[in-house]
Design an enzyme around this catalytic site. Structure first.
Site, PDB file in Angstrom:
ATOM      1  N   ALA A  54      34.831  36.161  40.789  1.00  0.00           N
ATOM      2  CA  ALA A  54      33.624  36.931  40.514  1.00  0.00           C
ATOM      3  C   ALA A  54      32.854  37.063  41.819  1.00  0.00           C
ATOM      4  O   ALA A  54      32.993  36.227  42.722  1.00  0.00           O
ATOM      5  CB  ALA A  54      32.786  36.216  39.465  1.00  0.00           C
ATOM      6  N   GLY A 100      37.546  33.950  38.776  1.00  0.00           N
ATOM      7  CA  GLY A 100      37.688  35.021  37.789  1.00  0.00           C
ATOM      8  C   GLY A 100      38.962  35.826  37.981  1.00  0.00           C
ATOM      9  O   GLY A 100      39.496  36.390  37.016  1.00  0.00           O
ATOM     10  N   GLU A 145      41.509  33.980  36.207  1.00  0.00           N
ATOM     11  CA  GLU A 145      41.219  34.091  34.767  1.00  0.00           C
ATOM     12  C   GLU A 145      41.623  35.465  34.219  1.00  0.00           C
ATOM     13  O   GLU A 145      42.165  35.567  33.113  1.00  0.00           O
ATOM     14  CB  GLU A 145      39.729  33.818  34.525  1.00  0.00           C
ATOM     15  CG  GLU A 145      39.396  32.347  34.769  1.00  0.00           C
ATOM     16  CD  GLU A 145      37.895  32.063  34.783  1.00  0.00           C
ATOM     17  OE1 GLU A 145      37.142  32.835  35.410  1.00  0.00           O
ATOM     18  OE2 GLU A 145      37.478  31.072  34.165  1.00  0.00           O
ATOM     19  N   GLU A 197      35.725  27.298  41.513  1.00  0.00           N
ATOM     20  CA  GLU A 197      34.287  27.353  41.176  1.00  0.00           C
ATOM     21  C   GLU A 197      33.572  26.061  41.507  1.00  0.00           C
ATOM     22  O   GLU A 197      32.399  26.057  41.897  1.00  0.00           O
ATOM     23  CB  GLU A 197      34.114  27.675  39.675  1.00  0.00           C
ATOM     24  CG  GLU A 197      34.498  29.098  39.280  1.00  0.00           C
ATOM     25  CD  GLU A 197      35.959  29.262  38.892  1.00  0.00           C
ATOM     26  OE1 GLU A 197      36.780  28.363  39.201  1.00  0.00           O
ATOM     27  OE2 GLU A 197      36.289  30.281  38.271  1.00  0.00           O
TER      28      GLU A 197
HETATM   29  N1  CO8 Z   1      32.653  37.233  46.079  1.00  0.00           N
HETATM   30  C1  CO8 Z   1      32.077  38.046  46.984  1.00  0.00           C
HETATM   31  N2  CO8 Z   1      32.647  38.308  48.172  1.00  0.00           N
HETATM   32  C2  CO8 Z   1      33.821  37.731  48.463  1.00  0.00           C
HETATM   33  C3  CO8 Z   1      34.472  36.892  47.560  1.00  0.00           C
HETATM   34  C4  CO8 Z   1      33.840  36.642  46.311  1.00  0.00           C
HETATM   35  N3  CO8 Z   1      34.401  35.887  45.350  1.00  0.00           N
HETATM   36  N4  CO8 Z   1      35.616  36.460  48.126  1.00  0.00           N
HETATM   37  C5  CO8 Z   1      35.674  37.042  49.323  1.00  0.00           C
HETATM   38  N5  CO8 Z   1      34.593  37.798  49.545  1.00  0.00           N
HETATM   39  C6  CO8 Z   1      34.259  38.590  50.720  1.00  0.00           C
HETATM   40  C7  CO8 Z   1      33.768  37.720  51.856  1.00  0.00           C
HETATM   41  O1  CO8 Z   1      32.399  37.411  51.697  1.00  0.00           O
HETATM   42  C8  CO8 Z   1      34.052  38.621  53.031  1.00  0.00           C
HETATM   43  O2  CO8 Z   1      33.052  39.596  53.098  1.00  0.00           O
HETATM   44  P1  CO8 Z   1      32.236  39.829  54.505  1.00  0.00           P
HETATM   45  O3  CO8 Z   1      33.291  40.312  55.450  1.00  0.00           O
HETATM   46  O4  CO8 Z   1      31.225  40.852  54.142  1.00  0.00           O
HETATM   47  O5  CO8 Z   1      31.698  38.496  54.884  1.00  0.00           O
HETATM   48  C9  CO8 Z   1      35.333  39.322  52.636  1.00  0.00           C
HETATM   49  O6  CO8 Z   1      35.435  39.214  51.219  1.00  0.00           O
HETATM   50  C10 CO8 Z   1      36.575  38.675  53.227  1.00  0.00           C
HETATM   51  O7  CO8 Z   1      36.539  37.303  52.888  1.00  0.00           O
HETATM   52  P2  CO8 Z   1      36.802  36.137  53.959  1.00  0.00           P
HETATM   53  O8  CO8 Z   1      36.299  36.533  55.286  1.00  0.00           O
HETATM   54  O9  CO8 Z   1      36.256  34.865  53.390  1.00  0.00           O
HETATM   55  O10 CO8 Z   1      38.402  36.159  53.973  1.00  0.00           O
HETATM   56  P3  CO8 Z   1      39.360  34.917  54.297  1.00  0.00           P
HETATM   57  O11 CO8 Z   1      40.724  35.510  54.401  1.00  0.00           O
HETATM   58  O12 CO8 Z   1      38.854  34.136  55.444  1.00  0.00           O
HETATM   59  O13 CO8 Z   1      39.286  33.956  53.000  1.00  0.00           O
HETATM   60  C11 CO8 Z   1      39.273  33.495  50.633  1.00  0.00           C
HETATM   61  C12 CO8 Z   1      39.764  34.424  51.776  1.00  0.00           C
HETATM   62  C13 CO8 Z   1      39.928  32.118  50.770  1.00  0.00           C
HETATM   63  C14 CO8 Z   1      39.689  34.134  49.336  1.00  0.00           C
HETATM   64  C15 CO8 Z   1      37.739  33.339  50.732  1.00  0.00           C
HETATM   65  O14 CO8 Z   1      37.168  34.644  50.832  1.00  0.00           O
HETATM   66  C16 CO8 Z   1      37.121  32.661  49.540  1.00  0.00           C
HETATM   67  O15 CO8 Z   1      37.171  31.453  49.452  1.00  0.00           O
HETATM   68  N6  CO8 Z   1      36.508  33.428  48.616  1.00  0.00           N
HETATM   69  C17 CO8 Z   1      35.787  32.890  47.490  1.00  0.00           C
HETATM   70  C18 CO8 Z   1      36.738  32.398  46.415  1.00  0.00           C
HETATM   71  C19 CO8 Z   1      35.963  31.827  45.242  1.00  0.00           C
HETATM   72  O16 CO8 Z   1      35.214  30.863  45.368  1.00  0.00           O
HETATM   73  N7  CO8 Z   1      36.144  32.430  44.070  1.00  0.00           N
HETATM   74  C20 CO8 Z   1      35.508  31.982  42.848  1.00  0.00           C
HETATM   75  C21 CO8 Z   1      34.235  32.738  42.626  1.00  0.00           C
HETATM   76  S1  CO8 Z   1      33.313  32.138  41.225  1.00  0.00           S
HETATM   77  C22 CO8 Z   1      34.097  32.833  39.901  1.00  0.00           C
HETATM   78  O17 CO8 Z   1      35.057  33.541  40.030  1.00  0.00           O
HETATM   79  C23 CO8 Z   1      33.514  32.538  38.550  1.00  0.00           C
HETATM   80  C24 CO8 Z   1      34.409  33.097  37.460  1.00  0.00           C
HETATM   81  C25 CO8 Z   1      33.595  33.753  36.436  1.00  0.00           C
HETATM   82  C26 CO8 Z   1      34.425  34.451  35.375  1.00  0.00           C
HETATM   83  C27 CO8 Z   1      34.951  35.799  35.768  1.00  0.00           C
HETATM   84  C28 CO8 Z   1      35.488  36.530  34.575  1.00  0.00           C
HETATM   85  C29 CO8 Z   1      36.584  37.509  34.831  1.00  0.00           C
END
Ligand code: CO8
Length: 307
Positions: free
Chosen positions: A114, A158, A161, A181
């Site tokens: 998400a 998400g 999921e 999460e």
């Molecule tokens: N939300 C918003 N932006 C994101 C997300 C995210 N989940 N993941 C990546 N991005 C963005 C980054 O902020 C970045 O944007 P910017 O260039 O503007 O800073 C861009 O995508 C590229 O990301 P990275 O630079 O971080 O890329 P890397 O290759 O270094 O890393 C990762 C990739 C490992 C995937 C890393 O981006 C990461 O850890 N992302 C977050 C993963 C995460 O924590 N996900 C869980 C989110 S909470 C959730 O999903 C709750 C579930 C709710 C239910 C949903 C129902 C369907």
């Protein structure tokens, strides 16, 4: 519980009925509202989606393909995107030429969860009062036709999921699955603590949810989360081929079969077996059951009419 099974049998009458459109406004990082997109879509023949791409695939165009397309955010899921996914799913679900639906992302990310930037400043009342993560966020699990997730790259939070809401998951060799999460101070909100347990067992699901660690495609395959693993550039073709194979069968019988398998998650064994037996009996009310068996006896391919 017998009542539950009977109720579900009654719900059979809705098997091929298109779902009603959920109408509510959405916002996503300044994106045009999905409602606007929908209005535009009805005004011209080409869909006007902003966060997804849709196509009909397969030799005879009987597989619906939805590609998540927010590359800059690694396909992070937001309301507008999920509204579009819901609309595309409902359209494919009610399209008689479509027999199965494939959901995919990019080679880097199926979906990285998400949208954290969207959630960052939300409070409890925003979530509770706004029923955050409901309606369109569950839409993948509401589809009547078979759904296949083709997961390359990250399927996190998400994203994992949503993949688990699909009926079948195929993975690319570099896919990574996780429920991270806990690392950002929350817990899975759309099935990570529920569907994951059923897919890979309590100990492994607990470990994934409590550490936030990712698992590889190979681990996911060994643990039963995915059906098979493919080279990344072949994954989508494999998923479409699988969708085509399923689409050859009678759509009404496929829908019954999917519903019966899904009921194994909801019902105790005796009720599930009873429900399955009744659905089996129901197949004898269809032309396609007679056609399938007659074709076998006459040593020819069946000509199903979805009736
Ligand atoms: N939300 C918003 N932006 C994101 C997300 C995210 N989940 N993941 C990546 N991005 C963005 C980054 O902020 C970045 O944007 P910017 O260039 O503007 O800073 C861009 O995508 C590229 O990301 P990275 O630079 O971080 O890329 P890397 O290759 O270094 O890393 C990762 C990739 C490992 C995937 C890393 O981006 C990461 O850890 N992302 C977050 C993963 C995460 O924590 N996900 C869980 C989110 S909470 C959730 O999903 C709750 C579930 C709710 C239910 C949903 C129902 C369907």
């Amino acid at each position: 519980m017998a009542g539950v099974a009977r109720l579900r049998l009654l719900q059979l009458s809705t098997v091929l009925r298109p779902s009603l459109l959920a109408a509510h406004n959405v916002r996503c990082h300044g994106a045009a509202s999905a409602v606007t997109a929908r209005v535009k879509r009805h005004m011209c023949s080409a869909p006007a989606y902003k966060h997804i791409l849709i196509e009909k695939k397969g030799e005879v165009g009987n597989v619906g393909l939805i590609t998540l397309n927010r590359p800059k955010a690694l396909n992070a899921l937001c309301d507008a995107l999920m509204q579009e996914v819901q609309q595309a799913l409902e359209d494919f679900d009610s399209d008689p030429s479509i027999g199965a639906i494939v959901l995919t992302g990019s080679e880097k990310a199926f979906a990285a969860g998400a949208d954290i930037k969207d959630m960052q400043n939300k409070g409890f009342i925003d979530c509770f009062g706004g029923n955050f993560l409901s309606t369109s966020w569950d839409s993948v699990s509401k589809v009547k036709k078979p759904t296949i997730a083709a997961v390359n790259g990250y399927a996190l939070g998400g994203g994992c999921e949503v993949a688990m809401m699909c009926d079948i998951i195929l993975a690319g060799e570099k896919a990574k699955f996780g429920q991270p999460e806990i690392i950002i101070g929350t817990i899975p909100g759309a099935g990570g603590t529920q569907r994951l347990v059923k897919a890979i067992g309590k100990s492994r699901a607990m470990q994934m949810c409590l550490t936030g660690d990712m698992i590889t495609a190979q681990q996911a395959n060994a643990w039963g989360l995915v059906s098979s693993v493919h080279p990344p550039d072949q994954l989508l073709d494999e998923a479409i081929r699988l969708g085509e194979k399923i689409s050859q069968h009678s759509k009404v019988i496929v829908a019954m079969c999917k519903e019966s398998v899904n009921n194994s998650f909801e019902l105790p064994l005796s009720e599930g077996l009873h429900f399955e037996k009744r659905l089996f009996h129901c197949t004898f009310a269809t032309k396609d059951r007679r056609e399938g068996m007659t074709a076998f006896v006459e040593k020819r391919k069946p000509n199903f009419t979805d009736s």
